[in-house]
Motif scaffolding. Structure first.
Motif, PDB file in Angstrom:
ATOM      1  N   LEU A   1       0.830  -1.204   0.000  1.00 59.00           N
ATOM      2  CA  LEU A   1       0.000   0.000   0.000  1.00 59.00           C
ATOM      3  C   LEU A   1       0.866   1.258   0.000  1.00 59.00           C
ATOM      4  CD1 LEU A   1      -2.815   1.279   0.149  1.00 59.00           C
ATOM      5  CD2 LEU A   1      -2.670   1.099   2.652  1.00 59.00           C
ATOM      6  N   GLU A   2       1.926   1.289   0.825  1.00 50.81           N
ATOM      7  CA  GLU A   2       2.782   2.477   0.918  1.00 50.81           C
ATOM      8  C   GLU A   2       3.526   2.747  -0.388  1.00 50.81           C
ATOM      9  OE1 GLU A   2       3.921   2.342   5.714  1.00 50.81           O
ATOM     10  OE2 GLU A   2       5.409   1.787   4.196  1.00 50.81           O
ATOM     11  N   GLU A   3       4.026   1.707  -1.028  1.00 49.90           N
ATOM     12  CA  GLU A   3       4.901   1.897  -2.186  1.00 49.90           C
ATOM     13  C   GLU A   3       4.151   1.967  -3.509  1.00 49.90           C
ATOM     14  OE1 GLU A   3       8.293  -0.662  -2.352  1.00 49.90           O
ATOM     15  OE2 GLU A   3       8.672  -0.539  -0.201  1.00 49.90           O
ATOM     16  N   THR A   4       2.958   1.351  -3.586  1.00 51.47           N
ATOM     17  CA  THR A   4       2.236   1.316  -4.866  1.00 51.47           C
ATOM     18  C   THR A   4       0.846   1.923  -4.791  1.00 51.47           C
ATOM     19  OG1 THR A   4       1.162  -0.837  -4.536  1.00 51.47           O
ATOM     20  CG2 THR A   4       3.429  -0.848  -5.383  1.00 51.47           C
ATOM     21  N   GLY A   5       0.311   2.103  -3.578  1.00 48.98           N
ATOM     22  CA  GLY A   5      -1.065   2.575  -3.433  1.00 48.98           C
ATOM     23  C   GLY A   5      -2.101   1.489  -3.661  1.00 48.98           C
ATOM     24  N   LEU A   6      -1.665   0.227  -3.801  1.00 50.76           N
ATOM     25  CA  LEU A   6      -2.574  -0.872  -4.104  1.00 50.76           C
ATOM     26  C   LEU A   6      -2.952  -1.660  -2.860  1.00 50.76           C
ATOM     27  CD1 LEU A   6      -0.797  -2.344  -7.272  1.00 50.76           C
ATOM     28  CD2 LEU A   6      -2.802  -0.836  -7.244  1.00 50.76           C
ATOM     29  N   THR A   7      -4.182  -2.168  -2.836  1.00 44.83           N
ATOM     30  CA  THR A   7      -4.614  -3.153  -1.862  1.00 44.83           C
ATOM     31  C   THR A   7      -4.944  -4.417  -2.645  1.00 44.83           C
ATOM     32  OG1 THR A   7      -5.536  -1.456  -0.407  1.00 44.83           O
ATOM     33  CG2 THR A   7      -6.270  -3.715  -0.058  1.00 44.83           C
ATOM     34  N   LEU A   8      -4.075  -5.406  -2.603  1.00 49.43           N
ATOM     35  CA  LEU A   8      -4.233  -6.617  -3.407  1.00 49.43           C
ATOM     36  C   LEU A   8      -4.870  -7.724  -2.580  1.00 49.43           C
ATOM     37  CD1 LEU A   8      -0.760  -6.595  -5.219  1.00 49.43           C
ATOM     38  CD2 LEU A   8      -2.935  -5.638  -6.011  1.00 49.43           C
ATOM     39  N   PRO A   9      -5.917  -8.363  -3.111  1.00 48.97           N
ATOM     40  CA  PRO A   9      -6.671  -9.337  -2.307  1.00 48.97           C
ATOM     41  C   PRO A   9      -6.041 -10.721  -2.242  1.00 48.97           C
ATOM     42  CG  PRO A   9      -7.678  -9.105  -4.471  1.00 48.97           C
ATOM     43  CD  PRO A   9      -6.544  -8.112  -4.426  1.00 48.97           C
ATOM     44  N   ASP A  10      -5.096 -11.026  -3.122  1.00 46.82           N
ATOM     45  CA  ASP A  10      -4.621 -12.415  -3.229  1.00 46.82           C
ATOM     46  C   ASP A  10      -3.148 -12.556  -2.885  1.00 46.82           C
ATOM     47  OD1 ASP A  10      -3.695 -11.014  -5.397  1.00 46.82           O
ATOM     48  OD2 ASP A  10      -3.990 -12.628  -6.854  1.00 46.82           O
ATOM     49  N   VAL A  11      -2.660 -11.792  -1.912  1.00 46.90           N
ATOM     50  CA  VAL A  11      -1.255 -11.882  -1.518  1.00 46.90           C
ATOM     51  C   VAL A  11      -1.051 -13.179  -0.732  1.00 46.90           C
ATOM     52  CG1 VAL A  11       0.624 -10.772  -0.275  1.00 46.90           C
ATOM     53  CG2 VAL A  11      -1.097  -9.370  -1.445  1.00 46.90           C
ATOM     54  N   SER A  12      -0.164 -14.055  -1.216  1.00 45.02           N
ATOM     55  CA  SER A  12       0.009 -15.376  -0.613  1.00 45.02           C
ATOM     56  C   SER A  12       1.479 -15.659  -0.353  1.00 45.02           C
ATOM     57  CB  SER A  12      -0.537 -16.463  -1.548  1.00 45.02           C
ATOM     58  OG  SER A  12      -1.886 -16.221  -1.867  1.00 45.02           O
ATOM     59  N   PRO A  13       1.793 -16.336   0.772  1.00 45.13           N
ATOM     60  CA  PRO A  13       3.183 -16.717   1.034  1.00 45.13           C
ATOM     61  C   PRO A  13       3.716 -17.627  -0.066  1.00 45.13           C
ATOM     62  CG  PRO A  13       1.812 -16.999   2.982  1.00 45.13           C
ATOM     63  CD  PRO A  13       0.880 -16.741   1.848  1.00 45.13           C
ATOM     64  N   TYR A  14       4.986 -17.466  -0.416  1.00 46.83           N
ATOM     65  CA  TYR A  14       5.577 -18.243  -1.504  1.00 46.83           C
ATOM     66  C   TYR A  14       6.791 -19.033  -1.027  1.00 46.83           C
ATOM     67  CZ  TYR A  14       8.202 -19.119  -5.821  1.00 46.83           C
ATOM     68  OH  TYR A  14       8.927 -19.696  -6.827  1.00 46.83           O
ATOM     69  N   THR A  15       7.860 -18.349  -0.623  1.00 44.33           N
ATOM     70  CA  THR A  15       9.071 -19.027  -0.173  1.00 44.33           C
ATOM     71  C   THR A  15       9.922 -18.026   0.595  1.00 44.33           C
ATOM     72  OG1 THR A  15      10.926 -20.422  -0.907  1.00 44.33           O
ATOM     73  CG2 THR A  15      10.411 -18.489  -2.257  1.00 44.33           C
ATOM     74  N   THR A  16      11.111 -18.416   0.968  1.00 44.09           N
ATOM     75  CA  THR A  16      12.049 -17.510   1.628  1.00 44.09           C
ATOM     76  C   THR A  16      13.352 -17.492   0.861  1.00 44.09           C
ATOM     77  OG1 THR A  16      12.877 -19.267   3.082  1.00 44.09           O
ATOM     78  CG2 THR A  16      11.064 -17.896   3.919  1.00 44.09           C
TER      79      THR A  16
END
Length: 314
Positions: free
Chosen positions: A62-77
């Motif tokens: 939100l801070e860097e792009t202004g977006l609120t994305l509904p499907d943010v999912s953990p992927y890896t490290t």
């Protein structure tokens, strides 16, 4: 989305991909004491206070792009190393977005852009981000979907957005002002180009006045800007957007050009009009030739014979 808690020293980043199989990259500032300075990287950052990793990545998006994305999912490290790296372990997430990268507000860094994995080989990329995207693409390839293209020649194929670029043509004693673009910029790195910028929610003249001041310290009255040439351009790659490149002459102006944005332009030079550098951006050279020949309009990249339209003598 889960609510993973912070364990030890950790940060977050998100791999954002669109329906064409392109990845959203963020160009970081080149001259600041930050990790991976001057490279293309991913949106992200560390948690604040008692934030979970999930809360941290949502806030950074939100801070860097202004977006609120509904499907943010953990992927890896993954792990980052190098100067100014304070969070060695990075928790990667994935998300999907199909918007225009140029429309995003730039609150940090230089700009956002979409890139395919093949193009990334030509970029100065943050190593861990490049490795993460390459791995993601190999595991979950997204078949590229060609962007809608207008038909070449006469006739059209529906409404297509045209990007507008504003360019400044300055002439002094048979010379014109060109800037050498920083080698790491996304477009025409290392080439010579007119002072220019994308027109935002502003008039073209207002854009040029702003860009002249921000990039070179030149002061121009918008009333002193005159449209002298237009190039309607279609670059030769699959997802190219049509571009209308407007060239305005200014007379008079105040100030001598100085490098104020060294991450974008490394030098300003007055070049003889009849001896432009070999590495001048092609459509800029075409526009300057057109101005000297007294034409007002050129089409480039639309197939068939590129055309110029003569300007009537005033």
């Amino acid at each position: 989305m889960s609510t993973a808690r912070t364990t030890g020293t950790a940060s977050t980043a998100v791999i954002i991909v669109n329906g064409r199989g392109q990845y959203l990259l963020h160009l970081r500032d080149a001259h600041k004491p930050i990790c991976d300075a001057g490279t293309w990287s991913l949106v992200g950052g560390g948690p604040e206070g008692d934030e979970s990793l999930d809360e941290a990545i949502a806030r950074k998006i939100l801070e860097e792009t202004g977006l609120t994305l509904p499907d943010v999912s953990p992927y890896t490290t993954t792990t980052a190393r190098g100067p100014y790296v304070t969070e060695g372990n990075i928790h990667l997430y994935t998300a999907h977005w199909d918007g225009d990268a140029r429309s995003l507000p730039v609150t940090e860094g230089i700009m956002f852009a979409w890139f395919g994995v093949d193009t990334m080989e030509q970029l100065s990329m943050c190593p861990w981000a490049h490795a993460a995207i390459t791995s993601h693409h190999a595991e979950r390839p997204v078949p590229p979907v060609p962007a809608p293209r207008p038909a070449h020649g006469h006739g059209g194929a529906g409404a297509v957005k045209n990007v507008i670029g504003a360019h400044l043509f300055l002439e002094r004693d048979g010379t014109t002002l060109l800037g050498r673009r920083h080698p790491d910029v996304a477009f025409a790195g290392g080439a010579w180009h007119a002072l220019a910028g994308h027109v935002e929610r502003e008039s073209v003249r207002a854009c040029l006045v702003r860009e002249a001041r921000e990039e070179a310290g030149l002061v121009i009255d918008p009333a002193d800007l005159e449209l002298v040439h237009t190039v309607h351009l279609l670059d030769d790659h699959e997802d190219a957007e049509p571009r209308i490149q407007l060239f305005f002459a200014a007379s008079p102006w105040t100030g001598e050009p100085e490098v104020l944005e060294p991450d974008k332009c490394t030098a300003w030079t007055w070049w003889p009009l009849d001896s432009l550098p070999e590495t001048t951006v092609a459509y800029t050279r075409t526009a300057i030739d057109g101005i000297r020949a007294g034409t007002t309009y050129t089409e480039l990249g639309w197939g068939g014979r590129d055309a110029s339209v003569e300007r009537r003598t005033r």
